[in-house]
Design a protein around this motif. Sequence first.
Motif, PDB file in Angstrom:
ATOM      1  N   SER A   2       0.842  -1.197   0.000  1.00 43.50           N
ATOM      2  CA  SER A   2       0.000   0.000   0.000  1.00 43.50           C
ATOM      3  C   SER A   2       0.876   1.246   0.000  1.00 43.50           C
ATOM      4  O   SER A   2       2.011   1.239   0.471  1.00 43.50           O
ATOM      5  CB  SER A   2      -0.935   0.003   1.214  1.00 43.50           C
ATOM      6  OG  SER A   2      -0.217  -0.169   2.393  1.00 43.50           O
ATOM      7  N   ALA A  16       0.468   5.352   0.973  1.00 42.20           N
ATOM      8  CA  ALA A  16      -0.352   6.359   1.651  1.00 42.20           C
ATOM      9  C   ALA A  16      -1.653   5.738   2.171  1.00 42.20           C
ATOM     10  O   ALA A  16      -2.748   6.258   1.986  1.00 42.20           O
ATOM     11  CB  ALA A  16      -0.644   7.544   0.736  1.00 42.20           C
ATOM     12  N   ASP A  17      -1.515   4.578   2.787  1.00 41.36           N
ATOM     13  CA  ASP A  17      -2.635   3.832   3.365  1.00 41.36           C
ATOM     14  C   ASP A  17      -3.699   3.423   2.339  1.00 41.36           C
ATOM     15  O   ASP A  17      -4.846   3.174   2.685  1.00 41.36           O
ATOM     16  CB  ASP A  17      -3.299   4.635   4.495  1.00 41.36           C
ATOM     17  CG  ASP A  17      -2.419   4.682   5.731  1.00 41.36           C
ATOM     18  OD1 ASP A  17      -1.619   3.737   5.907  1.00 41.36           O
ATOM     19  OD2 ASP A  17      -2.548   5.646   6.499  1.00 41.36           O
ATOM     20  N   ILE A  18      -3.303   3.374   1.072  1.00 37.41           N
ATOM     21  CA  ILE A  18      -4.202   2.891   0.020  1.00 37.41           C
ATOM     22  C   ILE A  18      -3.637   1.566  -0.486  1.00 37.41           C
ATOM     23  O   ILE A  18      -2.550   1.524  -1.063  1.00 37.41           O
ATOM     24  CB  ILE A  18      -4.302   3.885  -1.153  1.00 37.41           C
ATOM     25  CG1 ILE A  18      -4.841   5.226  -0.643  1.00 37.41           C
ATOM     26  CG2 ILE A  18      -5.175   3.323  -2.265  1.00 37.41           C
ATOM     27  CD1 ILE A  18      -4.786   6.317  -1.664  1.00 37.41           C
ATOM     28  N   PRO A  19      -4.350   0.458  -0.241  1.00 36.42           N
ATOM     29  CA  PRO A  19      -3.848  -0.842  -0.701  1.00 36.42           C
ATOM     30  C   PRO A  19      -3.865  -0.914  -2.231  1.00 36.42           C
ATOM     31  O   PRO A  19      -4.885  -0.667  -2.870  1.00 36.42           O
ATOM     32  CB  PRO A  19      -4.795  -1.848  -0.073  1.00 36.42           C
ATOM     33  CG  PRO A  19      -5.994  -1.089   0.342  1.00 36.42           C
ATOM     34  CD  PRO A  19      -5.613   0.338   0.470  1.00 36.42           C
TER      35      PRO A  19
END
Length: 107
Positions: A31, A33-36
């Motif tokens: 991931s 920036a905390d986006i998987p």
Amino acid sequence: MRPRRDDESFVDVIDVLLRDGAILRADVIVSVADIPLLGIKLTAAIAGMETMNEYGIFEEWDTTRRLAGISRRQNDDREQNGEFDELTELGIGSTHDGVEESDESEN
């Protein structure tokens, strides 16, 4: 206590792996920036073929290999018993070495 190299312990580990087996599983999520963005699921089974077959892993492969082996043995037995000699006399499975050019042009 100092670490030591013991050849018997390596043999014991191999024996346990072949007899009992081991399954390794890993789940990885990449991931930013905390986006998987990417998910990876890995599973590896390590064991002897007999153990794999007991658990149903490689069952289709094992069945295919065994049937191929039986088929090969049956073909070898036929060749040894002369069953293919009749087919060769009929021209089945033989090459076209004896065919003359005039015979080919007529067809």
